[in-house]
Design an enzyme around this catalytic site. Structure first.
Site, PDB file in Angstrom:
ATOM      1  N   CYS A   1      -4.781   2.398  -3.605  1.00 27.46           N
ATOM      2  CA  CYS A   1      -3.525   2.925  -3.047  1.00 27.46           C
ATOM      3  C   CYS A   1      -2.378   1.935  -3.243  1.00 27.46           C
ATOM      4  O   CYS A   1      -1.521   1.784  -2.365  1.00 27.46           O
ATOM      5  CB  CYS A   1      -3.666   3.274  -1.569  1.00 27.46           C
ATOM      6  SG  CYS A   1      -4.862   4.542  -1.261  1.00 27.46           S
TER       7      CYS A   1
ATOM      8  N   HIS B   1       0.878  -1.171   0.000  1.00 26.13           N
ATOM      9  CA  HIS B   1       0.000   0.000   0.000  1.00 26.13           C
ATOM     10  C   HIS B   1       0.923   1.231   0.000  1.00 26.13           C
ATOM     11  O   HIS B   1       2.038   1.177   0.533  1.00 26.13           O
ATOM     12  CB  HIS B   1      -0.832  -0.041   1.284  1.00 26.13           C
ATOM     13  CG  HIS B   1      -1.872   1.014   1.397  1.00 26.13           C
ATOM     14  ND1 HIS B   1      -1.586   2.288   1.804  1.00 26.13           N
ATOM     15  CD2 HIS B   1      -3.212   0.980   1.175  1.00 26.13           C
ATOM     16  CE1 HIS B   1      -2.710   2.992   1.828  1.00 26.13           C
ATOM     17  NE2 HIS B   1      -3.705   2.221   1.454  1.00 26.13           N
TER      18      HIS B   1
ATOM     19  N   LYS C   1     -10.305  -0.593  10.481  1.00 23.99           N
ATOM     20  CA  LYS C   1     -10.511  -1.770   9.615  1.00 23.99           C
ATOM     21  C   LYS C   1     -10.903  -2.991  10.437  1.00 23.99           C
ATOM     22  O   LYS C   1     -11.136  -4.071   9.907  1.00 23.99           O
ATOM     23  CB  LYS C   1      -9.234  -2.074   8.823  1.00 23.99           C
ATOM     24  CG  LYS C   1      -8.894  -1.028   7.767  1.00 23.99           C
ATOM     25  CD  LYS C   1      -7.692  -1.443   6.972  1.00 23.99           C
ATOM     26  CE  LYS C   1      -7.037  -0.297   6.244  1.00 23.99           C
ATOM     27  NZ  LYS C   1      -7.788   0.195   5.093  1.00 23.99           N
TER      28      LYS C   1
ATOM     29  N   GLN D   1      -4.179  -5.116   7.019  1.00 22.35           N
ATOM     30  CA  GLN D   1      -5.171  -6.054   6.471  1.00 22.35           C
ATOM     31  C   GLN D   1      -5.146  -7.413   7.154  1.00 22.35           C
ATOM     32  O   GLN D   1      -5.940  -8.290   6.797  1.00 22.35           O
ATOM     33  CB  GLN D   1      -4.938  -6.235   4.954  1.00 22.35           C
ATOM     34  CG  GLN D   1      -5.144  -4.970   4.139  1.00 22.35           C
ATOM     35  CD  GLN D   1      -6.589  -4.501   4.099  1.00 22.35           C
ATOM     36  OE1 GLN D   1      -7.515  -5.232   4.447  1.00 22.35           O
ATOM     37  NE2 GLN D   1      -6.792  -3.265   3.677  1.00 22.35           N
TER      38      GLN D   1
ATOM     39  N   ASP E   1       3.365  -4.482   8.156  1.00 23.36           N
ATOM     40  CA  ASP E   1       2.147  -3.701   7.972  1.00 23.36           C
ATOM     41  C   ASP E   1       0.973  -4.675   8.103  1.00 23.36           C
ATOM     42  O   ASP E   1       0.693  -5.466   7.194  1.00 23.36           O
ATOM     43  CB  ASP E   1       2.173  -3.037   6.582  1.00 23.36           C
ATOM     44  CG  ASP E   1       0.859  -2.345   6.252  1.00 23.36           C
ATOM     45  OD1 ASP E   1      -0.114  -2.480   7.031  1.00 23.36           O
ATOM     46  OD2 ASP E   1       0.793  -1.682   5.201  1.00 23.36           O
TER      47      ASP E   1
HETATM   48  N1  7TS Z   1      -1.507  -0.764   4.646  1.00 23.97           N
HETATM   49  C1  7TS Z   1      -2.404  -1.555   4.044  1.00 23.97           C
HETATM   50  C2  7TS Z   1      -2.031  -2.949   3.675  1.00 23.97           C
HETATM   51  C3  7TS Z   1      -3.688  -1.067   3.808  1.00 23.97           C
HETATM   52  O1  7TS Z   1      -4.582  -1.852   3.225  1.00 23.97           O
HETATM   53  C4  7TS Z   1      -4.014   0.256   4.187  1.00 23.97           C
HETATM   54  C5  7TS Z   1      -5.353   0.859   3.881  1.00 23.97           C
HETATM   55  C6  7TS Z   1      -3.042   1.023   4.819  1.00 23.97           C
HETATM   56  C7  7TS Z   1      -1.793   0.484   5.022  1.00 23.97           C
HETATM   57  C8  7TS Z   1      -3.315   2.404   5.303  1.00 23.97           C
HETATM   58  O2  7TS Z   1      -4.225   2.389   6.333  1.00 23.97           O
HETATM   59  P1  7TS Z   1      -4.725   3.766   6.995  1.00 23.97           P
HETATM   60  O3  7TS Z   1      -5.695   3.351   8.020  1.00 23.97           O
HETATM   61  O4  7TS Z   1      -3.523   4.441   7.524  1.00 23.97           O
HETATM   62  O5  7TS Z   1      -5.353   4.540   5.885  1.00 23.97           O
HETATM   63  N2  7TS Z   1      -6.029   0.293   2.805  1.00 23.97           N
HETATM   64  C9  7TS Z   1      -7.108   0.761   2.185  1.00 23.97           C
HETATM   65  C10 7TS Z   1      -7.719   0.082   1.141  1.00 23.97           C
HETATM   66  O6  7TS Z   1      -7.342  -0.999   0.682  1.00 23.97           O
HETATM   67  N3  7TS Z   1      -8.773   0.806   0.717  1.00 23.97           N
HETATM   68  O7  7TS Z   1      -8.859   1.909   1.452  1.00 23.97           O
HETATM   69  C11 7TS Z   1      -7.817   1.904   2.371  1.00 23.97           C
END
Ligand code: 7TS
Length: 411
Positions: A364, A124, A227, A204, A201
């Site tokens: 992303c 991501h 999430k 997910q 990370d």
């Molecule tokens: N890493 C992964 C693997 C992710 O899927 C996401 C967000 C992030 C980092 C960033 O997370 P945040 O909470 O800091 O924004 N992924 C997604 C997605 O797949 N669709 O919208 C956000």
């Protein structure tokens, strides 16, 4: 083998009763953000209506209660990921901020030009752009592990990139596009063999898999509350205590100091050294409620349900000639696909007409899409409250969309 009671679970999520365009909502955008059960909303409401005060400040009852509740939230996360001590749990805004914290506090301050960082092609942007900053501004070399055609990591390539210059390996536990579960334990062992640190990370994976930071032996782990049924604006950075103690603060100001004099300041104990300013207290308390909710159902059972849903849906998608799927067989409940002749955005819009929420675009992860030679995908992502009937409706609607587009000669 365990079975979760999805009908009972769904009653805890009031939003699932919403109608969109005259149809009952089918929420398949869980990889972007999950929905929240009323228990999480209630925990946040209770905090604001019964205990609200700033933490670590007053000697009055409310402040003591708020402090205790917020610390309890750190302890809940410690148990959730099996950290050694709750001092290893830092609350951030989200995964992105947690990764940036490491990039600044470790990368900017400790890495030297010529040091190397390894990430993967499937990251991501949150786990890519902070390291690109170190490359562009500080002369650090950045390598990307290639993927095999099925979307799994090319571990031979990874081995070839590792060297005594490798200072950090930062890898997604689970890809937000492919759903692939990366072999993090092996990745970490290989990195440690050359003396490199590893950040996982877990944005997910934390919502779906049982995590154990001591078992996989990662040095850092980042994930987001939103999430995994928790509030927005609360995330977690786990770090091994000895590393966090060595590292400099990320943000500076109130609450992260022990003492401030005209000449300078000294830092507070962990985890507060990394939580500058007034924290998202309600968010932390909501995250604890989310963790309790997930633990009551059982992470293993949640994963089994999602895996079964994904397998069922993938098998149905494979029967549709115009659909091309991305990612390996073994995965969490994330399914990205393209439909021949119809843009992912059109698929998303047409799904929404029937109340089905999916995400479309590059999620992303532009370099990943470039790797596959495509501009975007449509993505359906499941969670514990999704049903097989919803999967059927999603497939039915996809077939309808394809048939309609054939009629108007788009294909
Ligand atoms: N890493 C992964 C693997 C992710 O899927 C996401 C967000 C992030 C980092 C960033 O997370 P945040 O909470 O800091 O924004 N992924 C997604 C997605 O797949 N669709 O919208 C956000």
């Amino acid at each position: 083998m365990c079975k979760i009671d999805v009908d009972r679970i769904r009653k805890d999520f009031p939003i699932l009763n919403r109608e969109i365009n005259g149809h009952k909502l089918i929420y398949l955008d869980n990889a972007a953000t999950s929905q929240r059960p009323w228990q999480v909303a209630q925990a946040v409401y209770d905090f604001y209506t019964k205990h609200n005060a700033n933490i670590h400040r007053g000697l009055h009852t409310l402040s003591e209660e708020a402090t205790e509740m917020y610390e309890e939230a750190h302890r809940a996360v410690k148990e959730f990921i099996n950290a050694r001590t709750w001092e290893e749990i830092i609350f951030t805004r989200n995964t992105t901020e947690a990764i940036n914290l490491v990039a600044y506090s470790l990368g900017v301050r400790r890495f030297k030009p010529g040091d190397e960082i390894i990430i993967t092609m499937m990251e991501h942007h949150s786990n890519m752009v902070p390291w690109q900053m170190l490359k562009d501004l500080y002369g650090i070399k950045l390598h990307y592990i290639k993927l095999r055609p099925d979307g799994t990591l090319d571990l031979e390539h990874y081995r070839s990139l590792l060297s005594p210059n490798t200072k950090l390996v930062s890898v997604a536990h689970v890809s937000n596009v492919l759903g692939v579960i990366n072999p993090v334990k092996e990745i970490i062992k290989l990195a440690h063999d050359v003396g490199a640190l590893v950040l996982i990370d877990a944005a997910q994976s934390a919502p779906h898999l049982k995590l154990d930071v001591q078992d996989i032996d990662c040095d850092f782990m980042a994930f987001s509350g939103h999430k995994m049924l928790g509030p927005t604006g609360i995330g977690v950075l786990y770090g091994k205590k000895e590393l966090l103690e060595e590292m400099d603060p990320f943000l500076r100001g109130g609450d992260m100091i022990k003492q401030v004099k005209i000449e300078g300041a000294s830092w507070n104990d962990l985890p507060w050294k990394f939580e500058a300013g007034t924290s998202n207290i309600a968010g932390g308390i909501g995250l604890k409620a989310a963790i309790e909710y997930l633990q009551n159902i059982g992470m293993d059972c949640i994963f089994e349900h999602e895996k079964a849903l994904a397998k069922y849906t993938i098998n149905k998608l494979k029967e549709i000639e115009e659909v091309k799927l991305f990612g390996p067989e073994e995965r969490i409940g994330v399914i990205s696909f393209i439909v021949e002749g119809i843009s992912p955005d059109l698929v998303g819009i047409a799904m929404n007409e029937k109340g089905i929420a999916i995400r479309t675009g590059c999620h992303c992860a532009q370099p990943l899409h470039e790797f596959f030679g495509i501009r975007g995908t449509a993505r359906a992502s499941f969670y514990l409250y999704n049903t097989f009937e919803e999967a059927d409706k999603f497939i039915e609607r996809l077939k309808e969309i394809i048939a309609q587009s054939k009629k108007i000669n788009v294909i």
